[in-house]
Write a protein that holds these residues in place. Structure first.
Motif, PDB file in Angstrom:
ATOM      1  N   GLU A 108     -14.411 -32.851-126.261  1.00 27.53           N
ATOM      2  CA  GLU A 108     -13.165 -33.396-127.441  1.00 27.53           C
ATOM      3  C   GLU A 108     -13.335 -34.697-127.716  1.00 27.53           C
ATOM      4  O   GLU A 108     -13.479 -35.820-126.483  1.00 27.53           O
ATOM      5  N   THR A 137     -12.721 -38.610-128.357  1.00 27.87           N
ATOM      6  CA  THR A 137     -11.653 -39.476-128.150  1.00 27.87           C
ATOM      7  C   THR A 137     -11.636 -40.563-129.041  1.00 27.87           C
ATOM      8  O   THR A 137     -12.323 -40.871-129.996  1.00 27.87           O
ATOM      9  N   ALA A 196     -18.277 -33.714-130.126  1.00 22.80           N
ATOM     10  CA  ALA A 196     -17.408 -33.146-130.883  1.00 22.80           C
ATOM     11  C   ALA A 196     -17.791 -31.626-130.809  1.00 22.80           C
ATOM     12  O   ALA A 196     -16.671 -30.613-130.817  1.00 22.80           O
TER      13      ALA A 196
END
Length: 311
Positions: A266, A268, A262
Motif C-alpha cells: 500500500e 503511503t 503499489a
C-alpha cells in the motif's frame, strides 16, 4: 575606458608583432621587465610594438608606462578601473597593430628572453605557440594544487577539444587566430580556453616558470574559483547533461519502486512525496536542457571556423 596611446613610428600594417603586457600595480618590477623585454626583442629581425595595458593600477604603474611610451615603439592603454586580466587582454587584442600578438605578464615569471623562441615557432607555421610550464618553482603550494585541480576539471568537463595542461596566457597568437577572436565579442569566453577552441595549428614549448621578482600575486582563491567556473560555464554543458541523466535515471528507478509498492503493498504519503520530488528534478533538468540550447544559439562563437578560404 580612456586611452593614452602613443602611435609607434613603425605601427600599422607593416608591424609584425605586438607584445601585449597587462599591468596591475606592478611599479616595483616594470623597469627591470621593460629592459629585459627590449633586449630580447631587439635581437630579432622583426618590426614590433610593445603595448602596455594599465588595468586600473593604483600605484605609479600608469606614470611609468607613459614614460616608456616616449619611445615610438611603445604604446600605453589605460583602463578606467580594474576590470580584470581577461578584460585587459581583450582590450589589448583589439588595440594591437601587429600581425601577431604575444601576451606575457610583467612580473618576470614569464621570461621575456623566450620571445625569440616563440617567434621562431610561429615562423615554422604554427598559428598558436603556447608556453607550457615544465616546473612552477615560483608558485606556492596552494597555487600548484589549485592549478592541477583546474586542468583536471577542464579535462573532464570540456568536450570537443583539448585544453593543454600548465598553459596560462603566456602565448603567441597568429593573424588568423587574432582575426577570429576579434570577430567575437568580449563574452565569447575565457581567452585561454577560447584559443584552444579555435583549433588552429598549435605547438607547446616547455619552460621553467620563475619566481615573481617583486610585488604580490593578484590571484586569490576566490578569483581562481571564478576562473574555473567561467571556463566551464562558457564552454561546456556537460554538468547540466550529467544532472539530466541522473535526474532521468532517478525518476525511472523511483517510479519502478513506487509501482512495485503499489502492486504488492500500500503506497503511503511518503511514496507520493518522493515521486513528486523526482518529477520536479526531472522537470528542472528538462528546463536546463532548453536553457543550454538557448545559450548555444546566442553564443558569440560561430559553429565552425575555416582553416583557409577557397582560392
Amino acid at each position: 575606458m580612456t586611452s593614452n596611446a602613443h602611435l609607434a613610428a613603425d605601427s600599422g600594417p607593416s608591424t609584425e608583432l605586438t607584445l601585449l603586457i597587462p599591468c596591475f600595480n606592478e611599479q616595483c618590477v616594470l623597469a627591470q621587465f621593460h629592459a629585459r623585454l627590449l633586449n630580447a626583442v631587439e635581437q630579432l629581425n622583426i618590426t614590433f610594438e610593445v603595448l602596455y595595458i594599465n588595468d586600473g593600477s593604483q600605484d605609479d604603474t600608469a606614470a611609468i608606462i607613459d614614460q616608456f611610451s616616449l619611445d615610438p615603439r611603445i604604446r600605453s592603454l589605460h583602463l578606467n578601473r580594474n576590470f580584470g586580466k581577461e578584460a585587459a587582454m581583450r582590450a589589448g587584442i583589439n588595440e594591437a597593430q601587429g600581425r601577431a600578438v604575444i601576451i606575457l605578464d610583467c612580473d618576470l615569471q614569464d621570461p621575456p628572453e623566450l620571445v625569440p623562441l616563440m617567434v621562431q615557432e610561429w615562423r615554422k607555421g604554427f598559428e598558436i605557440v603556447n608556453m607550457q610550464r615544465r616546473s612552477r618553482h615560483g608558485d606556492s603550494w596552494h597555487k600548484r594544487v589549485t592549478a592541477r585541480c583546474y586542468y583536471a576539471a577542464m579535462d573532464q568537463l570540456i568536450d570537443g577539444f583539448d585544453v593543454p595542461r600548465e598553459v596560462s596566457d603566456f602565448r603567441l597568437i597568429g593573424p588568423n587566430a587574432l582575426a577570429a577572436i576579434r570577430a567575437m565579442d568580449d563574452n565569447a569566453g575565457v581567452l585561454k580556453i577560447l584559443v584552444s577552441w579555435l583549433g588552429y595549428p598549435t605547438t607547446e614549448v616547455n619552460y621553467d616558470r620563475k619566481p615573481r621578482q617583486a610585488g604580490q600575486t593578484k590571484w586569490s582563491t576566490l578569483s581562481l574559483l571564478n576562473l574555473g567556473a567561467d571556463s566551464i560555464l562558457a564552454f561546456s554543458t556537460r554538468p547540466l547533461r550529467l544532472y539530466s541523466y541522473v535526474s532521468g535515471i532517478s525518476f525511472l528507478l523511483g517510479s519502478l519502486w513506487i509501482a512495485g509498492v503499489a502492486t504488492f503493498g500500500e503506497p503511503t504519503y511518503q511514496h507520493l512525496l518522493m515521486q513528486a520530488i523526482l518529477l520536479l528534478c526531472l522537470g528542472t533538468a528538462v528546463v536546463g536542457e532548453y536553457v543550454a540550447r538557448v545559450l548555444a544559439i546566442i553564443s558569440p562563437r560561430p559553429n565552425s571556423l575555416c582553416k583557409r578560404e577557397q582560392p
